[in-house]
Design a protein around this motif. Structure first.
Motif, PDB file in Angstrom:
ATOM      1  N   UNK A  34      82.785  55.405  20.902  1.00 20.90           N
ATOM      2  CA  UNK A  34      82.317  55.229  22.305  1.00 20.90           C
ATOM      3  C   UNK A  34      80.974  54.671  22.213  1.00 20.90           C
ATOM      4  N   UNK A  35      80.396  55.234  21.205  1.00 20.05           N
ATOM      5  CA  UNK A  35      78.748  54.508  20.985  1.00 20.05           C
ATOM      6  C   UNK A  35      78.506  53.143  21.065  1.00 20.05           C
ATOM      7  N   UNK A  36      79.582  52.535  20.274  1.00 19.64           N
ATOM      8  CA  UNK A  36      79.938  51.159  19.999  1.00 19.64           C
ATOM      9  C   UNK A  36      80.312  50.339  21.314  1.00 19.64           C
ATOM     10  N   UNK A  37      81.432  51.167  21.859  1.00 21.27           N
ATOM     11  CA  UNK A  37      81.899  50.627  23.275  1.00 21.27           C
ATOM     12  C   UNK A  37      80.877  50.541  24.257  1.00 21.27           C
ATOM     13  N   UNK A  38      80.129  51.431  24.370  1.00 21.31           N
ATOM     14  CA  UNK A  38      79.036  51.622  25.434  1.00 21.31           C
ATOM     15  C   UNK A  38      78.096  50.283  25.227  1.00 21.31           C
ATOM     16  N   UNK A  39      77.780  50.047  23.995  1.00 25.19           N
ATOM     17  CA  UNK A  39      77.048  48.785  23.571  1.00 25.19           C
ATOM     18  C   UNK A  39      77.354  47.890  24.035  1.00 25.19           C
ATOM     19  N   UNK A  40      78.867  47.405  23.865  1.00 27.20           N
ATOM     20  CA  UNK A  40      79.506  46.306  24.066  1.00 27.20           C
ATOM     21  C   UNK A  40      79.512  46.192  25.382  1.00 27.20           C
ATOM     22  N   UNK A  41      79.807  47.226  26.489  1.00 30.34           N
ATOM     23  CA  UNK A  41      80.228  46.951  27.758  1.00 30.34           C
ATOM     24  C   UNK A  41      78.658  46.748  28.574  1.00 30.34           C
ATOM     25  N   UNK A  42      77.624  47.017  27.766  1.00 27.48           N
ATOM     26  CA  UNK A  42      76.424  46.487  28.277  1.00 27.48           C
ATOM     27  C   UNK A  42      75.991  45.071  28.095  1.00 27.48           C
ATOM     28  N   UNK A  43      76.622  44.599  26.751  1.00 28.91           N
ATOM     29  CA  UNK A  43      76.498  43.209  26.514  1.00 28.91           C
ATOM     30  C   UNK A  43      77.638  42.383  27.238  1.00 28.91           C
ATOM     31  N   UNK A  44      78.587  42.990  27.684  1.00 32.88           N
ATOM     32  CA  UNK A  44      79.824  42.239  28.612  1.00 32.88           C
ATOM     33  C   UNK A  44      79.102  41.910  29.784  1.00 32.88           C
ATOM     34  N   UNK A  45      78.382  42.972  30.461  1.00 28.74           N
ATOM     35  CA  UNK A  45      77.744  42.978  31.639  1.00 28.74           C
ATOM     36  C   UNK A  45      76.677  41.713  31.660  1.00 28.74           C
ATOM     37  N   UNK A  46      76.160  41.398  30.498  1.00 28.04           N
ATOM     38  CA  UNK A  46      75.093  40.357  30.689  1.00 28.04           C
ATOM     39  C   UNK A  46      75.897  39.123  30.548  1.00 28.04           C
ATOM     40  N   UNK A  47      77.010  39.154  29.664  1.00 28.01           N
ATOM     41  CA  UNK A  47      77.636  38.074  29.368  1.00 28.01           C
ATOM     42  C   UNK A  47      78.458  37.418  30.683  1.00 28.01           C
ATOM     43  N   UNK A  48      79.121  38.099  31.249  1.00 33.07           N
ATOM     44  CA  UNK A  48      79.547  37.600  32.363  1.00 33.07           C
ATOM     45  C   UNK A  48      78.688  37.654  33.585  1.00 33.07           C
ATOM     46  N   UNK A  49      77.415  37.725  33.749  1.00 36.70           N
ATOM     47  CA  UNK A  49      76.477  37.436  34.651  1.00 36.70           C
ATOM     48  C   UNK A  49      75.915  36.259  34.411  1.00 36.70           C
ATOM     49  N   UNK A  50      75.508  35.950  33.233  1.00 38.45           N
ATOM     50  CA  UNK A  50      74.839  34.650  32.915  1.00 38.45           C
ATOM     51  C   UNK A  50      75.428  33.636  33.572  1.00 38.45           C
ATOM     52  N   UNK A  51      74.873  32.582  34.168  1.00 33.40           N
ATOM     53  CA  UNK A  51      75.425  31.200  34.512  1.00 33.40           C
ATOM     54  C   UNK A  51      74.935  30.077  33.585  1.00 33.40           C
ATOM     55  N   UNK A  52      73.836  30.390  32.910  1.00 34.88           N
ATOM     56  CA  UNK A  52      73.508  29.149  31.989  1.00 34.88           C
ATOM     57  C   UNK A  52      73.922  29.311  30.628  1.00 34.88           C
ATOM     58  N   UNK A  53      73.599  28.308  29.699  1.00 32.99           N
ATOM     59  CA  UNK A  53      74.210  28.413  28.335  1.00 32.99           C
ATOM     60  C   UNK A  53      73.185  29.484  27.611  1.00 32.99           C
TER      61      UNK A  53
END
Length: 370
Positions: free
Chosen positions: A351-370
């Protein structure tokens, strides 16, 4: 569901070095974490984290005193047979499930092999390397990657399917897979991830009433033994004999045999069952978190039943690279026949690793630049 056959539709020639109609059949999850993998949280490889456990390391280490002798697989073979309620003549120990695919491709006299995709690509690669022309039955995402036995050509004399299937995480009903069996056909079911399913629902291992059935198992995933190479085949004695004659002498090392025997004990099976329940709980948490990204176009292939989850999302190639920069490795999906660059496979973690991944995914899908 559709069938691809011939060079035109998806069954490639046998001389392209693992490239099958644009799919790199030799690409595996470990490539995502090679070289700089130590800096990445690994969601690309489906081996259970924190393994092998200390007690199993101890059993393997204790076997090293016998390395001067040639390996003797009788005790491990008997242990596997007892675990599945089978006579030893129905068991063959192999250097991982991958060796079993090679043995099947080389030893069996096959005219029309069919592989059900998307699934682990090594069976098709092994068949093609052995000179076979391989037809594909492609399961459709809009149908939940579900099997329709009638889509498999009637004249197929070898059919390969995974259960639960890598990378879709679909668990096909055992009865549905059994419908693929018929006289003159070898039905190969890759159950490498079945020990991660609570109570091993829908398992065919141990069945002797399905004609032509060959079940492959691996100890790699649950026990963290990818580097040791240990798996096994369950099949009719005559099929086991054909495969055994194609094996080199002493194909499984003494430490691998010790691991196989240790993993068949009641205590080990109880630990395996507990691990499967944890995987189910952690997977539910991951899937619930991924559903929160529906407005970003993230779609989860459900219901997921394996220790991994398949997702599609816009810009998956760029998202995967952004996730790497944020410290997470995930598995690209476009090397699996039937999938394209919009798919990613995610290993289930705590669960802890998943939570950190989901936070990273949130950033990854919101970024528009390289």
């Amino acid at each position: 569901m559709r069938t691809d056959s011939g060079d035109r539709d998806g069954s490639a020639s046998t001389s392209d070095g693992g490239q099958g109609q644009g799919h790199d059949l030799r690409h595996h999850g470990d490539a995502e974490v090679r070289d700089d993998g130590s800096a990445l949280v690994d969601l690309a490889v489906n081996v259970r984290a924190g393994t092998p456990p200390d007690w199993l390391r101890g059993r393997i280490a204790a076997s090293l005193g016998g390395l001067a002798a040639y390996p003797d697989g009788r005790a491990a073979r008997a242990a596997v047979a007892a675990r599945h309620g089978l006579p030893v003549e129905r068991v063959l120990l192999t250097a991982g499930a991958a060796e079993a695919f090679v043995l099947l491709a080389r030893a069996l006299k096959v005219r029309h092999p069919v592989v059900v995709h998307p699934q682990f690509t090594e069976p098709e690669a092994a068949l093609r390397d052995a000179g076979h022309t391989v037809d594909r039955v492609l399961l459709r995402p809009e149908e939940g990657f579900r099997l329709d036995p009638s889509a498999v050509p009637e004249d197929a004399d070898l059919v390969v399917i995974g259960n639960p299937t890598n990378p879709t995480s679909v668990l096909h009903p055992a009865g549905l897979i059994a419908e693929l069996a018929c006289p003159g056909r070898t039905l190969v079911v890759d159950e490498a991830f079945m020990d991660a399913v609570p109570e091993e629902r829908e398992a065919l291992a141990g069945r002797t009433d399905v004609p032509g059935l060959v079940v492959l198992r691996s100890l790699t995933k649950t026990w963290g033994l990818a580097g040791l190479r240990i798996g096994y085949v369950l099949a009719a004695p005559e099929t086991i004999g054909e495969l055994e004659r194609a094996q080199p002498l002493w194909p499984v090392s003494t430490p691998a045999l010790a691991a196989a025997e240790a993993c068949m004990t009641p205590e080990a099976l109880a630990e395996q069952a507990r691990a499967a329940q944890r995987v189910a709980t952690d997977r539910a948490h991951l899937v619930a978190g991924l559903r929160e990204f529906a407005s970003d176009g993230v779609r989860v292939a459900e219901p997921a039943e394996g220790p991994f989850v398949l997702v599609s999302l816009p810009g998956a190639v760029a998202v995967r690279e952004r996730l790497r920069r944020l410290g997470f490795a995930v598995r690209r999906g476009d090397t699996f026949p039937g999938l394209d660059g919009t798919w990613l496979r995610l290993a289930v973690r705590d669960r802890s690793t998943v939570n950190r991944f989901l936070q990273a995914l949130d950033q990854a899908v919101s970024l528009t630049g390289p």
